[in-house]
Write a protein that holds these residues in place. Structure first.
Motif, PDB file in Angstrom:
ATOM      1  N   LEU A  14       2.593  10.522  -4.843  1.00 46.27           N
ATOM      2  CA  LEU A  14       2.131  10.427  -6.227  1.00 46.27           C
ATOM      3  C   LEU A  14       1.207   9.223  -6.339  1.00 46.27           C
ATOM      4  N   LEU A  15      -0.064   9.497  -6.660  1.00 43.49           N
ATOM      5  CA  LEU A  15      -1.115   8.475  -6.643  1.00 43.49           C
ATOM      6  C   LEU A  15      -1.772   8.364  -8.005  1.00 43.49           C
ATOM      7  N   GLY A  16      -2.426   7.238  -8.224  1.00 42.39           N
ATOM      8  CA  GLY A  16      -3.172   7.061  -9.455  1.00 42.39           C
ATOM      9  C   GLY A  16      -3.344   5.599  -9.777  1.00 42.39           C
ATOM     10  N   ALA A  17      -4.273   5.304 -10.676  1.00 43.50           N
ATOM     11  CA  ALA A  17      -4.508   3.926 -11.088  1.00 43.50           C
ATOM     12  C   ALA A  17      -3.285   3.395 -11.831  1.00 43.50           C
ATOM     13  N   ALA A  18      -3.224   2.079 -11.962  1.00 39.17           N
ATOM     14  CA  ALA A  18      -2.133   1.462 -12.716  1.00 39.17           C
ATOM     15  C   ALA A  18      -2.109   2.018 -14.139  1.00 39.17           C
ATOM     16  N   LYS A  19      -0.908   2.254 -14.642  1.00 34.72           N
ATOM     17  CA  LYS A  19      -0.680   2.756 -16.003  1.00 34.72           C
ATOM     18  C   LYS A  19      -1.116   4.201 -16.190  1.00 34.72           C
ATOM     19  N   SER A  20      -1.290   4.949 -15.104  1.00 33.57           N
ATOM     20  CA  SER A  20      -1.626   6.368 -15.254  1.00 33.57           C
ATOM     21  C   SER A  20      -0.384   7.221 -15.501  1.00 33.57           C
ATOM     22  N   GLY A  21       0.820   6.644 -15.335  1.00 35.49           N
ATOM     23  CA  GLY A  21       2.043   7.368 -15.676  1.00 35.49           C
ATOM     24  C   GLY A  21       2.813   7.927 -14.500  1.00 35.49           C
ATOM     25  N   LYS A  22       2.592   7.398 -13.304  1.00 39.31           N
ATOM     26  CA  LYS A  22       3.247   7.946 -12.109  1.00 39.31           C
ATOM     27  C   LYS A  22       4.768   7.813 -12.177  1.00 39.31           C
ATOM     28  N   THR A  23       5.243   6.618 -12.517  1.00 37.97           N
ATOM     29  CA  THR A  23       6.685   6.385 -12.558  1.00 37.97           C
ATOM     30  C   THR A  23       7.339   7.228 -13.638  1.00 37.97           C
ATOM     31  N   THR A  24       6.664   7.363 -14.774  1.00 31.85           N
ATOM     32  CA  THR A  24       7.203   8.195 -15.855  1.00 31.85           C
ATOM     33  C   THR A  24       7.274   9.657 -15.434  1.00 31.85           C
ATOM     34  N   LEU A  25       6.264  10.131 -14.706  1.00 29.35           N
ATOM     35  CA  LEU A  25       6.292  11.507 -14.217  1.00 29.35           C
ATOM     36  C   LEU A  25       7.444  11.714 -13.244  1.00 29.35           C
ATOM     37  N   CYS A  26       7.690  10.737 -12.385  1.00 24.06           N
ATOM     38  CA  CYS A  26       8.845  10.849 -11.474  1.00 24.06           C
ATOM     39  C   CYS A  26      10.137  11.034 -12.252  1.00 24.06           C
ATOM     40  N   GLU A  27      10.326  10.221 -13.281  1.00 20.86           N
ATOM     41  CA  GLU A  27      11.532  10.339 -14.106  1.00 20.86           C
ATOM     42  C   GLU A  27      11.649  11.742 -14.695  1.00 20.86           C
ATOM     43  N   GLY A  89      -1.436  -1.190   1.250  1.00 20.28           N
ATOM     44  CA  GLY A  89      -0.624  -0.825   2.411  1.00 20.28           C
ATOM     45  C   GLY A  89       0.474   0.158   2.052  1.00 20.28           C
ATOM     46  N   GLU A  90       1.111  -0.056   0.905  1.00 26.00           N
ATOM     47  CA  GLU A  90       2.155   0.861   0.437  1.00 26.00           C
ATOM     48  C   GLU A  90       1.567   2.250   0.173  1.00 26.00           C
ATOM     49  N   ILE A  91       0.342   2.272  -0.327  1.00 31.82           N
ATOM     50  CA  ILE A  91      -0.305   3.545  -0.661  1.00 31.82           C
ATOM     51  C   ILE A  91      -0.700   4.300   0.606  1.00 31.82           C
ATOM     52  N   ILE A  92      -1.325   3.605   1.550  1.00 30.80           N
ATOM     53  CA  ILE A  92      -1.842   4.266   2.753  1.00 30.80           C
ATOM     54  C   ILE A  92      -0.716   4.864   3.584  1.00 30.80           C
ATOM     55  N   SER A  93       0.358   4.121   3.785  1.00 30.08           N
ATOM     56  CA  SER A  93       1.458   4.640   4.605  1.00 30.08           C
ATOM     57  C   SER A  93       2.082   5.865   3.964  1.00 30.08           C
ATOM     58  N   SER A  94       2.110   5.901   2.628  1.00 33.30           N
ATOM     59  CA  SER A  94       2.675   7.059   1.925  1.00 33.30           C
ATOM     60  C   SER A  94       1.762   8.277   2.044  1.00 33.30           C
ATOM     61  N   ILE A  95       0.446   8.052   1.909  1.00 34.18           N
ATOM     62  CA  ILE A  95      -0.504   9.155   2.085  1.00 34.18           C
ATOM     63  C   ILE A  95      -0.371   9.738   3.484  1.00 34.18           C
ATOM     64  N   ARG A  96      -0.215   8.859   4.456  1.00 30.37           N
ATOM     65  CA  ARG A  96      -0.181   9.299   5.855  1.00 30.37           C
ATOM     66  C   ARG A  96       0.933  10.314   6.127  1.00 30.37           C
ATOM     67  N   VAL A  97       2.130  10.104   5.572  1.00 32.01           N
ATOM     68  CA  VAL A  97       3.268  10.959   5.942  1.00 32.01           C
ATOM     69  C   VAL A  97       3.472  12.125   4.995  1.00 32.01           C
ATOM     70  N   CYS A  98       2.834  12.113   3.833  1.00 30.92           N
ATOM     71  CA  CYS A  98       3.008  13.226   2.911  1.00 30.92           C
ATOM     72  C   CYS A  98       2.000  14.332   3.211  1.00 30.92           C
ATOM     73  N   TRP A 119      -8.770   7.354  -3.629  1.00 28.33           N
ATOM     74  CA  TRP A 119      -9.324   8.621  -3.150  1.00 28.33           C
ATOM     75  C   TRP A 119      -9.947   8.484  -1.766  1.00 28.33           C
ATOM     76  N   ASP A 120     -10.511   7.344  -1.472  1.00 32.75           N
ATOM     77  CA  ASP A 120     -11.134   7.144  -0.159  1.00 32.75           C
ATOM     78  C   ASP A 120     -10.149   7.445   0.966  1.00 32.75           C
ATOM     79  N   TYR A 121      -8.891   7.072   0.777  1.00 31.89           N
ATOM     80  CA  TYR A 121      -7.879   7.287   1.824  1.00 31.89           C
ATOM     81  C   TYR A 121      -7.370   8.727   1.821  1.00 31.89           C
ATOM     82  N   VAL A 122      -7.256   9.331   0.642  1.00 27.02           N
ATOM     83  CA  VAL A 122      -6.888  10.752   0.581  1.00 27.02           C
ATOM     84  C   VAL A 122      -7.938  11.581   1.314  1.00 27.02           C
TER      85      VAL A 122
END
Length: 711
Positions: A14-27, A89-98, A119-122
């Motif tokens: 789950l990716l996105g800029a700060a305050k885009s609602g990622k944590t809320t969507l997880c909930e 770093g937290e973002i890249i490692s997560s993209i890699r395995v998902c 997006w560059d890493y995706v």
């Protein structure tokens, strides 16, 4: 918990800029699936994913957090990631395995800079991608503008799957173009009512549905033939075409959400189940030797460690993805990099800080284990006979740096141990013990990244530290030849010390003419560990200095080159020719000629038009055109030389040469004037002369420090 086979596991980052609602969507996703009984909020600090103290303090994600949900006989592993580049770093490692990237766009702000950087890493990893436009219930929501911006940044693969009927306050309805149905959500969200598309929307819905069908058909010849024959595709054929397009990175379906009001998550999870690929359908991982690692349920067990986390009172958690085979609790696997066997006594599925025991995890699944001794991020666990190592995650180089020291000098050793632990957890934070600068230097992704490290040191490890400016690794050289003579004579009773050296020093450069002032008996060319060269000519004739004292003269010169006469910096690119001297039959010895050589070199250096050199970096700044004036102003005010300009994907690219002495402040300044919308990359280019006024200032500071009394 239920054990899922490889065909019924989906891995979503789950990716996105700060305050885009990622944590809320997880909930919302966990709540809708019945994993949690009620939804927490970021404001109340009770969400499943943002559970660390620092995340509560900041009100946003700092760590990538592994979660899972179960929806209609599928297990969906979710990794909720931070939205700021400082935690890349937290973002890249997560993209890699998902296997699929779920990219949230804030309907109020469109494609924000944080989104385009992620997006560059995706795009680099070519991950199948779903776009979800969130916060459609807000006053400034604009779905059409958000989609248009997405197409500018991500390309024509952006494909509308749903669109809102009544965005803004009161939002509760979307039209789904795959099912050609209107979904109307109750006031508190949850399961929607399915209704026919109203007449006022039929024309637009039909047009967008036809675009969806064409997009699905164009990725497969068979589907294209069926489309030409029937003029349409049924729902199953559409799903098939969309999956093929996602795997080819040519279709990015767009969904509508209000995560806060629990609207749209169920339909999104259903699409993930039915269309998003499993690990079996993805290209295989690559080994370090370039060979594929097949995603084979019947193959040998292969686990890739993508994240290490140190939890108080628990110890080291190692998060892994099962790339092949299956792993059972109690299994013993081999780590070739750590050269050790590791027993996985317990296996867990995690939801934030909560852990559920798992007896077995199959191919494609994500889990964690405790207290591995010698296994770190980027390591592979497998059968000892397997022998392959997964190609490691390529983390970005740091961008800013700061010197650090313990407030209590007695804590220096402890500080070193703690920093090693933090680096083990966060590979994008690098620790350098710089002997040249006599500093411990932290290299990070940004000021916030370094500030977080300080917070952890002081609040988790209870260590008080100071951040200081990191010194610059200057170099010294000369611009013209010079001669010097030095006699070292010391008599203090008994044997004395005597040595006299005559030498010439010259600026050295590749291909320079041979030394001709005196005959050269032999030459030693030394490649200096700090860069550049020293060429040492022995021009002694007639036994003026015994040959056994020449190494001592060279040693004295080398010692002075490690603490240059101008600022104490390393000296480089000099040719020294020793052509005469005197010795005493009794009092001459190695120490005498070492001192004489050192002091003769120092005196000659001061006469040879000394030049201080500074490290200069190639800097590349990418930002919107409207910010070019501010960026140019900052660059020019910090001694940068503009070397070129270009355009890339609608952005302006400015290339410049910037001294390292300005780089750390410049990076912060550029992020400030661009509101974080600039991509900034820097790489070492060369050593270049320091301006005269700066050289004078630094030289005077060095002399003042030498003359200052010590107590």
């Amino acid at each position: 918990m239920k054990t899922y086979d490889e065909k019924h596991i989906r891995n979503i980052v789950l990716l996105g800029a700060a305050k885009s609602g990622k944590t809320t969507l997880c909930e919302t996703m966990l709540f809708e699936a019945g994993i949690i009984p009620r939804r927490g909020t970021v404001e109340e600090r009770n969400t499943v994913s943002d559970y660390h103290e620092v995340e509560h303090d900041r009100g946003s994600s700092v760590y990538a957090t592994c979660l899972h949900t179960e929806w209609r006989d599928y297990k969906i592993n979710i990794i909720d990631t931070p939205g700021l580049e400082d935690f890349i770093g937290e973002i890249i490692s997560s993209i890699r395995v998902c296997d699929t990237a779920l990219l949230l766009l804030n309907a109020q702000y469109g494609v924000e800079v944080g989104t385009s950087q992620i997006w560059d890493y995706v795009d680099k990893y070519q991950k199948p991608t779903i776009l979800a436009v969130n916060q459609l219930d807000t006053e400034q929501a604009n779905f059409t503008r958000t989609v248009e911006e997405a197409r500018k940044v991500f390309g024509t693969a952006v494909t509308i799957m749903q669109y809102p009927v009544n965005q803004g306050p009161g939002f509760n309805s979307v039209i789904d173009l795959l099912k050609m149905t209107l979904y109307r959500f109750p006031e508190n969200g949850g399961k929607p009512e399915k209704l026919p598309i109203p007449d006022s929307e039929k024309e637009q819905a039909e047009r967008l549905h036809n675009e969806l069908v064409e997009k699905a058909a164009e990725n497969d010849d068979t589907l294209m033939e069926q489309y030409f024959e029937k003029g349409n595709l049924d729902e199953d054929e559409l799903r098939q075409g969309l999956k093929i397009g996602m795997l080819k990175h040519q279709v990015f379906p767009v969904f509508c959400l209000s995560a806060t009001n629990n609207m749209g998550s169920g339909r999104l999870m259903g699409f993930i189940d039915n269309v998003a690929p499993s690990s079996l359908e993805m290209p295989p991982e690559q080994a370090e030797d370039g060979s594929p690692i097949p995603c084979d349920p019947a193959g040998p067990p292969v686990l890739f460690i993508f994240k290490t986390l140190l939890e108080p009172h628990i110890g080291r958690l190692s998060f892994f993805k099962v790339l092949s085979g299956e792993v059972k609790a109690g299994a013993e696997l081999y780590n070739e990099k750590g050269n050790t066997a590791e027993r996985l006594n317990q296996l867990f599925i995690t939801d934030g800080k909560n852990r559920q025991n798992a007896e077995i995890l199959r191919t494609g699944d994500i889990g964690c284990t405790l207290k591995l001794k010698n296994t770190l991020t980027n390591h592979t666990l497998s059968d000892k006979q397997y022998g392959k190592q997964v190609h490691p995650i390529d983390f970005p180089r740091p961008k800013v740096r700061v010197a650090i020291e313990a407030t209590n000098k007695g804590d220096d050793e402890k500080l070193g141990e703690v920093l090693s632990e933090i680096h083990m957890e966060d590979p994008t934070l690098e620790i350098e013990y710089n002997r040249e600068l006599k500093q411990v230097i932290l290299h990070g992704q940004g000021d916030l990244h370094l500030a977080l490290t300080r917070w952890r040191l002081e609040n988790i490890y209870r260590m008080h530290v100071e951040f200081l400016p990191a010194k610059i690794p200057y170099r010294e050289t000369i611009r013209k030849p010079a001669n010097a003579t030095y006699r070292h004579k010391k008599q203090s009773g008994g044997a004395g010390q005597f040595g006299e050296v005559f030498l010439t020093i010259e600026p050295y450069y590749e291909g320079m003419p041979p030394y001709k002032e005196h005959p050269v008996r032999d030459t030693e060319e030394i490649a200096l560990t700090w860069g550049g060269k020293l060429v040492f000519n022995n021009c002694i004739v007639g036994g003026a200095i015994d040959s056994r004292f020449l190494p001592s003269i060279l040693k004295g010169i080398m010692e002075k080159m490690q603490e240059g006469p101008l600022t104490g910096s390393y000296v480089r690119d000099i040719r020294v020719s020793v052509y005469d001297g005197k010795m005493h039959p009794v009092d001459s010895n190695d120490i005498s000629f070492k001192i004489a050589g050192m002091m003769a070199f120092r005196d000659a250096f001061h006469q040879a038009s000394p030049q201080l050199l500074e490290p200069v970096f190639d800097l590349e700044t990418t930002a919107p055109d409207s910010m070019m004036g501010d960026i140019m102003g900052e660059l020019q005010s910090r001694r940068s030389v503009i070397t070129g300009m270009d355009t890339l994907n609608g952005y302006q690219v400015i290339k410049a040469r910037t001294p390292q002495a300005e780089l750390d402040k410049l990076y912060a300044a550029l992020r400030n004037v661009t509101q974080g919308k600039a991509k900034i990359n820097a790489a070492f280019a060369e050593y270049a002369p320091v301006p005269p006024e700066i050289q004078k200032k630094l030289s005077e500071e060095y002399k003042g420090a030498e003359l200052a009394p010590s107590y």
